[in-house]
Design a protein around this motif. Sequence first.
Motif, mmCIF file in Angstrom:
data_model
loop_
_atom_site.group_PDB
_atom_site.id
_atom_site.type_symbol
_atom_site.label_atom_id
_atom_site.label_comp_id
_atom_site.label_asym_id
_atom_site.label_seq_id
_atom_site.Cartn_x
_atom_site.Cartn_y
_atom_site.Cartn_z
ATOM 1 N N TYR A 194 39.256 32.828 45.508
ATOM 2 C CA TYR A 194 39.209 32.325 44.121
ATOM 3 C C TYR A 194 40.127 31.101 44.049
ATOM 4 O O TYR A 194 41.315 31.189 44.369
ATOM 5 C CB TYR A 194 39.701 33.440 43.205
ATOM 6 C CG TYR A 194 39.552 33.155 41.732
ATOM 7 C CD1 TYR A 194 38.301 33.217 41.118
ATOM 8 C CD2 TYR A 194 40.658 32.847 40.952
ATOM 9 C CE1 TYR A 194 38.165 32.972 39.767
ATOM 10 C CE2 TYR A 194 40.518 32.606 39.590
ATOM 11 C CZ TYR A 194 39.269 32.663 39.002
ATOM 12 O OH TYR A 194 39.137 32.426 37.662
ATOM 13 N N THR A 231 35.121 30.900 35.273
ATOM 14 C CA THR A 231 33.959 31.448 35.990
ATOM 15 C C THR A 231 33.692 30.664 37.270
ATOM 16 O O THR A 231 33.730 29.436 37.253
ATOM 17 C CB THR A 231 32.706 31.366 35.101
ATOM 18 O OG1 THR A 231 32.970 32.067 33.893
ATOM 19 C CG2 THR A 231 31.500 31.997 35.792
ATOM 20 N N ARG A 236 24.890 38.274 37.847
ATOM 21 C CA ARG A 236 25.990 38.654 36.950
ATOM 22 C C ARG A 236 27.066 37.592 37.042
ATOM 23 O O ARG A 236 27.161 36.876 38.025
ATOM 24 C CB ARG A 236 26.633 39.971 37.411
ATOM 25 C CG ARG A 236 25.754 41.158 37.321
ATOM 26 C CD ARG A 236 26.372 42.373 37.959
ATOM 27 N NE ARG A 236 25.410 43.471 37.865
ATOM 28 C CZ ARG A 236 24.390 43.624 38.709
ATOM 29 N NH1 ARG A 236 24.227 42.800 39.737
ATOM 30 N NH2 ARG A 236 23.531 44.615 38.536
ATOM 31 N N LYS A 237 27.909 37.554 36.027
ATOM 32 C CA LYS A 237 29.083 36.684 36.057
ATOM 33 C C LYS A 237 30.077 37.262 37.074
ATOM 34 O O LYS A 237 30.422 38.453 36.986
ATOM 35 C CB LYS A 237 29.701 36.692 34.647
ATOM 36 C CG LYS A 237 30.588 35.522 34.342
ATOM 37 C CD LYS A 237 31.025 35.560 32.886
ATOM 38 C CE LYS A 237 32.513 35.265 32.800
ATOM 39 N NZ LYS A 237 32.957 35.058 31.406
ATOM 40 N N PRO A 238 30.486 36.472 38.058
ATOM 41 C CA PRO A 238 31.451 37.008 39.036
ATOM 42 C C PRO A 238 32.787 37.303 38.364
ATOM 43 O O PRO A 238 33.140 36.693 37.352
ATOM 44 C CB PRO A 238 31.618 35.864 40.046
ATOM 45 C CG PRO A 238 30.560 34.865 39.728
ATOM 46 C CD PRO A 238 30.133 35.080 38.312
ATOM 47 N N GLU A 239 33.522 38.227 38.946
ATOM 48 C CA GLU A 239 34.889 38.485 38.491
ATOM 49 C C GLU A 239 35.798 37.330 38.915
ATOM 50 O O GLU A 239 35.492 36.624 39.874
ATOM 51 C CB GLU A 239 35.416 39.785 39.140
ATOM 52 C CG GLU A 239 34.599 41.028 38.828
ATOM 53 C CD GLU A 239 34.708 41.421 37.378
ATOM 54 O OE1 GLU A 239 35.797 41.210 36.799
ATOM 55 O OE2 GLU A 239 33.720 41.914 36.805
ATOM 56 N N PRO A 240 36.937 37.168 38.250
ATOM 57 C CA PRO A 240 37.874 36.097 38.641
ATOM 58 C C PRO A 240 38.681 36.495 39.883
ATOM 59 O O PRO A 240 39.894 36.651 39.804
ATOM 60 C CB PRO A 240 38.754 35.935 37.398
ATOM 61 C CG PRO A 240 38.714 37.257 36.723
ATOM 62 C CD PRO A 240 37.368 37.857 37.027
ATOM 63 N N ARG A 241 37.982 36.691 40.973
ATOM 64 C CA ARG A 241 38.664 36.962 42.247
ATOM 65 C C ARG A 241 37.749 36.548 43.400
ATOM 66 O O ARG A 241 36.697 35.952 43.165
ATOM 67 C CB ARG A 241 39.065 38.427 42.335
ATOM 68 C CG ARG A 241 37.986 39.437 42.095
ATOM 69 C CD ARG A 241 38.589 40.853 42.217
ATOM 70 N NE ARG A 241 37.550 41.851 42.249
ATOM 71 C CZ ARG A 241 37.079 42.493 41.182
ATOM 72 N NH1 ARG A 241 37.556 42.241 39.979
ATOM 73 N NH2 ARG A 241 36.118 43.393 41.300
ATOM 74 N N SER A 260 31.699 40.339 44.043
ATOM 75 C CA SER A 260 33.128 40.168 43.770
ATOM 76 C C SER A 260 33.867 41.200 44.607
ATOM 77 O O SER A 260 33.455 42.368 44.665
ATOM 78 C CB SER A 260 33.416 40.393 42.281
ATOM 79 O OG SER A 260 32.862 39.359 41.512
ATOM 80 N N SER A 316 33.924 45.152 44.280
ATOM 81 C CA SER A 316 32.907 45.622 43.329
ATOM 82 C C SER A 316 31.590 45.825 44.066
ATOM 83 O O SER A 316 31.244 45.061 44.967
ATOM 84 C CB SER A 316 32.731 44.579 42.216
ATOM 85 O OG SER A 316 31.470 44.739 41.599
#
Lengths: 145, 145, 145, 145
Positions: free
Chosen positions: B47, B57, B96-101, B125, B128
């Motif tokens: 990230y 994002t 899907r929207k990726p996680e902030p990682r 992510s 996940s």
Amino acid sequence: MASHHPIMTKEDLIAFLDREFPQIHMGGQSYFLEDIGPLSARMRMDYHDRHLRPGGTISGPAMMTLADLALYAAILGQIGPVALAVTTSLNFNFLRKPEPRALIADCRLLKLGRRLAVGEVSIFSEGSPDVVCHATGTYSIPERR
Amino acid sequence: MASHHPIMTKEDLIAFLDREFPQIHMGGQSYFLEDIGPLSARMRMDYHDRHLRPGGTISGPAMMTLADLALYAAILGQIGPVALAVTTSLNFNFLRKPEPRALIADCRLLKLGRRLAVGEVSIFSEGSPDVVCHATGTYSIPERR
Amino acid sequence: MASHHPIMTKEDLIAFLDREFPQIHMGGQSYFLEDIGPLSARMRMDYHDRHLRPGGTISGPAMMTLADLALYAAILGQIGPVALAVTTSLNFNFLRKPEPRALIADCRLLKLGRRLAVGEVSIFSEGSPDVVCHATGTYSIPERR
Amino acid sequence: MASHHPIMTKEDLIAFLDREFPQIHMGGQSYFLEDIGPLSARMRMDYHDRHLRPGGTISGPAMMTLADLALYAAILGQIGPVALAVTTSLNFNFLRKPEPRALIADCRLLKLGRRLAVGEVSIFSEGSPDVVCHATGTYSIPERR
């Protein structure tokens, strides 16, 4: 499809993209909106070191970014800057090695529905008639009230 | 498809990608080859600010670059570094929207032919189970003698 | 993605497909739903003259029909028969010549959203581990109340 | 791309397709080659019961078959009937519900290389300007000597 006149001017769109996607200008601006029309947009990508693979060939990801931007600009031109369109799919065919100069992306929307917009993009080396990359993309459009 | 053992080690491939694609490390390394196996590869993308859109994002082009690299690594692992594989098509579904990682890209080759290699990539992510982006790609392989 | 149990049984789905797509059985039934599971479905296509090209090879359109049906079945299994899902995009990679026998299509949904469902399908010649055709598809789902 | 004149006439191509794909005429001919030109072809599909879903809508597989045929005809027109071109990938975007009448498929080749041909197809309801289905396809071309 009824004739669609864009509701954003080229200048509006440039200001919106600069504000919304500042990271595409990281290292110096190389993506430029050249034109916006009914269900269409034209973007230019200058030839720049950071878009190259060793040997001077423009990289695939640089072309994919250009196509995504052109589609995004064409859609926003029609629906306005408040909408939060999200890319749901992108398909690319890489046809030829681009020339070592600027790329031009011509985008045409094939559908502008209530929920989905679909368009195609042809990318050319500036001044050449041969398509170097062809893309189609689908964007989800939020409910408009 | 017969069982295929890669002919490049992870270390060989990393050295090759660093030499061949130095521009992916511009601004600090964020793409890492994590594993290479029979007809498969795993890449990681940290990230990092330059992969983000406003709001934090991860951008589509950052994910597309990651998928292309994972496919490229999986193919080179099988055919070796002398080959000049060229991307001929890439298809992406953004789910899907990726996680902030960090993102993890798992690549599996579906075909490794004499002229064409085809593979798929699932991007998650880190930590996940949900696929945030799924890609398929086709690469043209030069004649091998 | 939370674990999803299908809300239609295999028998319900077969009855629905027979009623909704009678034309796929024209000339004698060759498409069969074999299994339905959480976010997944398996369809079988018998080897039949009308699916062949000269020489006995199974045609591309026969495989495309099979993939579309498998995706449709997997989605309906999750959301029920009232929903009118519409195919919005389909992507196919044809990887190998199928054997002259039945094909099995394994479908897995990657996303089941409020408005869009996305899945992938791997098609095999029965009894062989090699993917002969890989597909991804996107379906628009009507508003559910 | 240099100007390419087809080396097969429309009549030659029709005879070849009739011989090579007799199964597309099963139940009565509904696919017709209408025109062949430089890097282009036009096919027509008559409105016919066996292409319909309940309610009278033309099915996705019928449109996919039409697009594949149009691409195949455009390629054979350029390289001649001896070549055994094989479909390697097909991508479809379904944009609108077709009208209950004939469909016209306009195909344009974007690349005709030594090993790969790539083209796009726009399918319209006859007499309407709106694209109902857009396709891109890639075909592997056997070595020519």
